[in-house]
Design an enzyme around this catalytic site. Sequence first.
Site, mmCIF file in Angstrom:
data_model
loop_
_atom_site.group_PDB
_atom_site.id
_atom_site.type_symbol
_atom_site.label_atom_id
_atom_site.label_comp_id
_atom_site.label_asym_id
_atom_site.label_seq_id
_atom_site.Cartn_x
_atom_site.Cartn_y
_atom_site.Cartn_z
ATOM 1 N N LYS A 174 1.161 13.969 1.025
ATOM 2 C CA LYS A 174 0.034 14.530 0.061
ATOM 3 C C LYS A 174 0.094 16.547 -0.050
ATOM 4 O O LYS A 174 -0.976 16.813 -0.367
ATOM 5 C CB LYS A 174 -0.978 14.180 1.972
ATOM 6 C CG LYS A 174 -0.978 12.396 1.891
ATOM 7 C CD LYS A 174 -2.164 12.329 2.932
ATOM 8 C CE LYS A 174 -1.667 10.800 3.184
ATOM 9 N NZ LYS A 174 -2.558 9.789 1.854
ATOM 10 N N THR A 202 -8.012 6.768 -1.918
ATOM 11 C CA THR A 202 -9.627 6.508 -2.075
ATOM 12 C C THR A 202 -10.200 7.595 -1.637
ATOM 13 O O THR A 202 -11.679 7.227 -2.057
ATOM 14 C CB THR A 202 -9.632 4.738 -0.888
ATOM 15 O OG1 THR A 202 -9.000 5.036 0.738
ATOM 16 C CG2 THR A 202 -9.338 3.902 -1.701
ATOM 17 N N LYS A 247 -7.930 14.102 4.980
ATOM 18 C CA LYS A 247 -6.421 12.107 4.918
ATOM 19 C C LYS A 247 -6.354 12.673 5.910
ATOM 20 O O LYS A 247 -4.950 14.348 5.987
ATOM 21 C CB LYS A 247 -6.274 12.437 3.492
ATOM 22 C CG LYS A 247 -5.742 13.875 2.761
ATOM 23 C CD LYS A 247 -4.837 13.676 1.497
ATOM 24 C CE LYS A 247 -5.870 13.913 0.499
ATOM 25 N NZ LYS A 247 -6.282 12.430 -0.300
ATOM 26 N N ARG A 248 -4.791 10.998 5.789
ATOM 27 C CA ARG A 248 -3.922 11.596 7.380
ATOM 28 C C ARG A 248 -3.125 12.410 6.541
ATOM 29 O O ARG A 248 -2.815 13.151 5.886
ATOM 30 C CB ARG A 248 -3.169 10.509 6.979
ATOM 31 C CG ARG A 248 -4.266 8.994 7.223
ATOM 32 C CD ARG A 248 -3.304 7.632 7.283
ATOM 33 N NE ARG A 248 -2.462 7.869 5.793
ATOM 34 C CZ ARG A 248 -1.206 7.442 5.448
ATOM 35 N NH1 ARG A 248 -0.443 7.990 6.124
ATOM 36 N NH2 ARG A 248 -1.119 7.138 4.180
ATOM 37 N N LYS A 292 -14.505 8.469 -2.817
ATOM 38 C CA LYS A 292 -15.101 8.908 -2.736
ATOM 39 C C LYS A 292 -15.763 10.395 -2.231
ATOM 40 O O LYS A 292 -17.410 10.638 -2.533
ATOM 41 C CB LYS A 292 -15.062 9.175 -1.410
ATOM 42 C CG LYS A 292 -14.623 7.739 -0.058
ATOM 43 C CD LYS A 292 -13.897 7.781 1.095
ATOM 44 C CE LYS A 292 -13.468 5.916 1.088
ATOM 45 N NZ LYS A 292 -11.953 5.884 2.425
ATOM 46 N N HIS A 295 0.770 -0.934 0.031
ATOM 47 C CA HIS A 295 -0.141 -0.076 0.306
ATOM 48 C C HIS A 295 0.741 1.590 -0.107
ATOM 49 O O HIS A 295 0.160 1.829 -0.234
ATOM 50 C CB HIS A 295 -1.086 0.456 1.119
ATOM 51 C CG HIS A 295 -1.948 -1.086 1.489
ATOM 52 N ND1 HIS A 295 -2.970 -0.910 0.770
ATOM 53 C CD2 HIS A 295 -1.722 -2.068 1.792
ATOM 54 C CE1 HIS A 295 -4.140 -1.884 0.596
ATOM 55 N NE2 HIS A 295 -3.614 -2.910 1.122
HETATM 56 C C1 26W Z 1 3.094 3.026 11.281
HETATM 57 C C2 26W Z 1 3.613 2.020 9.766
HETATM 58 C C3 26W Z 1 2.693 2.358 8.740
HETATM 59 C C4 26W Z 1 2.834 2.127 7.268
HETATM 60 C C5 26W Z 1 2.148 2.213 6.547
HETATM 61 C C6 26W Z 1 1.461 2.155 9.167
HETATM 62 C C7 26W Z 1 0.310 2.061 8.355
HETATM 63 C C8 26W Z 1 0.756 2.110 6.580
HETATM 64 C C9 26W Z 1 -0.018 2.139 5.388
HETATM 65 C C10 26W Z 1 0.701 1.436 4.314
HETATM 66 C C11 26W Z 1 -0.910 4.308 4.924
HETATM 67 C C12 26W Z 1 -2.248 3.503 4.491
HETATM 68 O O1 26W Z 1 -2.519 3.509 4.994
HETATM 69 N N1 26W Z 1 -1.609 4.062 2.973
HETATM 70 C C13 26W Z 1 -2.465 4.240 2.114
HETATM 71 O O2 26W Z 1 -3.042 3.346 1.543
HETATM 72 C C14 26W Z 1 -4.730 3.063 0.736
HETATM 73 C C15 26W Z 1 -4.841 1.702 0.584
HETATM 74 O O3 26W Z 1 -4.278 1.280 -0.402
HETATM 75 C C16 26W Z 1 -4.339 4.089 0.127
HETATM 76 O O4 26W Z 1 -5.057 4.032 -1.805
HETATM 77 C C17 26W Z 1 -3.296 4.879 -0.402
HETATM 78 O O5 26W Z 1 -2.939 5.927 -1.060
HETATM 79 C C18 26W Z 1 -2.296 5.042 1.264
HETATM 80 O O6 26W Z 1 -1.380 6.268 1.462
#
Ligand code: 26W
Length: 781
Positions: free
Chosen positions: A532, A634, A526-527, A638, A338
């Site tokens: 971003k 995503t 978003k985060r 939406k 992801h």
């Molecule tokens: C703290 C460790 C960590 C690292 C990465 C925790 C969580 C993540 C995730 C991979 C972050 C995340 O939510 N990524 C998002 O995933 C979505 C679903 O596929 C994508 O649409 C986003 O672009 C992506 O940033």
Amino acid sequence: MDSLKMLLLKESQQHHLSLQDASLETWHDLLSRVVQKKISTNRIAKDTYATQLFYFSMEFLPGRFLRNNLDHLGWLDQAKSFLSTYEIDLHDVLNTENDPALGNGGLGRLASCFLDSMANKKLRGHGMGLLYEYGLFKQEFLSGRQIELPDRWKQSSSYEWEQKPDAEYTVSFWGKVHQHNNGDRLVFEYTDQEQVQAKLYSIPITGYSQEQVNQLYLWKACPTEIDPSLTAEQQLLKRKKATEITEFLYPDDSTSEGMILRLKQQYFLVSAGAQHLFTLAHRHGGIRTFFNHYLVHINDTHPSMIIPELMRLFMDVEGLGWDEAWAIVTTSVHYTNHTLLAEAMEKWPIVLFQPLLPRIYEIIVEINERFCRSVWHHHSEKRDKISDMAIVSYGHVHMVHLAVIGSNKVNGVSTLHSHLLQTETLVNFAQMNPKKFTSVTNGITHRFWLHRVNPALSDLINEAIGDTWLQDPFELIKLADFQTSTPFLEELSKIKKRNKQTLIDTTLTFSETKVDPGSLFDVHCKRLHGYKRQLLNALHIWHLYTELRENPDRLPFPRTFLFAAKAAPGYAFAKKVIHYIHTIASVINKDATIQGKLKVIFIENYRISLAEQLIPAAEVSEQISLAGKEASGTGNMKLMMNGALTIGTRDGATIEMAEHAGEDNMFLFGANAADTKKPYFSKSYYDKDIRIKNVLQPLVNGTFSDNAIYSDLYYSLIQNNDEYRLLQDFSSYAQAHKQIELLYTDQLLWQKKSLANIAASGYFSSDRAIEDYQARVWTSI
Ligand code: 26W
């Protein structure tokens, strides 16, 4: 069949509740109980051999349950009218439910959208995650700064998480591994381990058909049985060590203790989950046959220890040989990546990993050695790349490599992201084994993100094209026929206006700033992360403000910029951006000289129930990540589905959105992913564009305060050469905003483009994504 009314009366009598003076919370309790009972009686005994999928994820973001389930049971109207006889508004009752705080962002919501689509498509697909006591955190702003508070979401949640009493497992950490030969078999014994108990909870996930009720399974960590030889203090410590595993999502991992806790969480999830799968296997015909009938999906690398854990169970517990176990595991497990950001590519120091999980480490070393050997023998062209591809190398365990090597299929989440995975980040693996790699563009459940959050739009669509789009989102394309219907476009415009007003009346009431419902609502939710580029948006707002100060007529209509985002607690830069946005907001919002043409609001505590309000009210969607950095996005989908027009870079799934809706129905700008590979010198943009100089100078010249509180933002852009290239894209971003302003004055044309987006959004339903997974990844389901 009993009506909802009968069931509610029965339930209230059983619990001696007086409905006359029941509180909103009591009503919620009562409705939840009746709904949950109904769902459990609806469960149909299924062929236990039908293929099942277990979707392992550290995050799930299901949103509030009651409204969804009432809708799926066809009980919404009955509930509304029964409650109204007691002068209770169902809305108020639904609003008492807390969002389950089990996720952080896109990854978690994607998991929940997939569960919805699987239930609606009658696939047996279950979620497997952790039941966090607090989840991420509750965000509050104090003088413009983010404060993180514990999110006690469970305390006032009347939704019952059903405990599965027959599913409890022990998960072990630390200790020593001893192996000895027992006839023809190696036997493993462990000493000095720390053990915790994993208890299983679940909640049903329903679809409209009710034919398939799936489960979201969540594990909670508890201490093992009380050991009478321990002192009271030791007992307490034992309890703390167990319960802290499922206390918070993503605890701070900047210290060794923090990393150990993260590793414990990850192993706890996969060990409990894998043990449970083995229990099911034994119940249903033995492990060899069972594994032909089910699949494990790992949502990013966090659950990738499922690979060595399954190997451990097959070999050490069930007595299979390596080859047979490896063949089963590498057929059953699939992995979705992801993110390409280096910081999110998990790697753990061996010095922490090995003592905490000694047997898992041994198995990983064996997987690694066999892999490296096979590259040496069968891919001599990659011999010099072996240490870059190894799982164990440079003092670390590389989880991405473990996930790739141990999975059957690996996919990215948009066409661009999958391409970058295969040609850059994982290029060596992809060249060796191209068939392992595939792409599935993300999707969102249109039943939630359109039908549920925007009922007026859903009704309008039903009137125009019927309601078959609820099960077949591609039907939305039929809306394109209405692009020339002025009454239809006017209706669309009215719905947007009402949604804006609702947002003002509900969510924005907390703000001192008065928002004009006739202003253009521009939403960035978003985060909060550097890539971003919320800061680019904020800098541009400041630019717009300086223009308006010179000439308030520069804008023929007012604009409102809305932000909603949480910053990771340890991410100082992101927190500074939040503070900066608050500061410019407080200057702009009270400046009478601009005649109310510009308002900026940062809404607190972004979460699913806020997104439900915000997204239907948005007219412009900010998707402005540096190209190549956003895996998919995503939120972009939406907002598109709710008729917002995207201002965006050619990144992630936004590229595909433009392909479907047409580039002229969006505002694309800036460098593309290939451009971002070219050399870059941010100072040259600063030097040659006076607008950039004018927006950056206030960060350091005392405009906002005497002390240089934003100098770190300035230095990141100039001295540190602007990692996310905001300055490179500033000019084309400002240009795209001018086009937005021009178009907004032609309301009919605006609505036409809005409709084109809604009509093209069917492709971005998670129903389509799940079909793609079935065709490309889970081919046996
Ligand atoms: C703290 C460790 C960590 C690292 C990465 C925790 C969580 C993540 C995730 C991979 C972050 C995340 O939510 N990524 C998002 O995933 C979505 C679903 O596929 C994508 O649409 C986003 O672009 C992506 O940033």
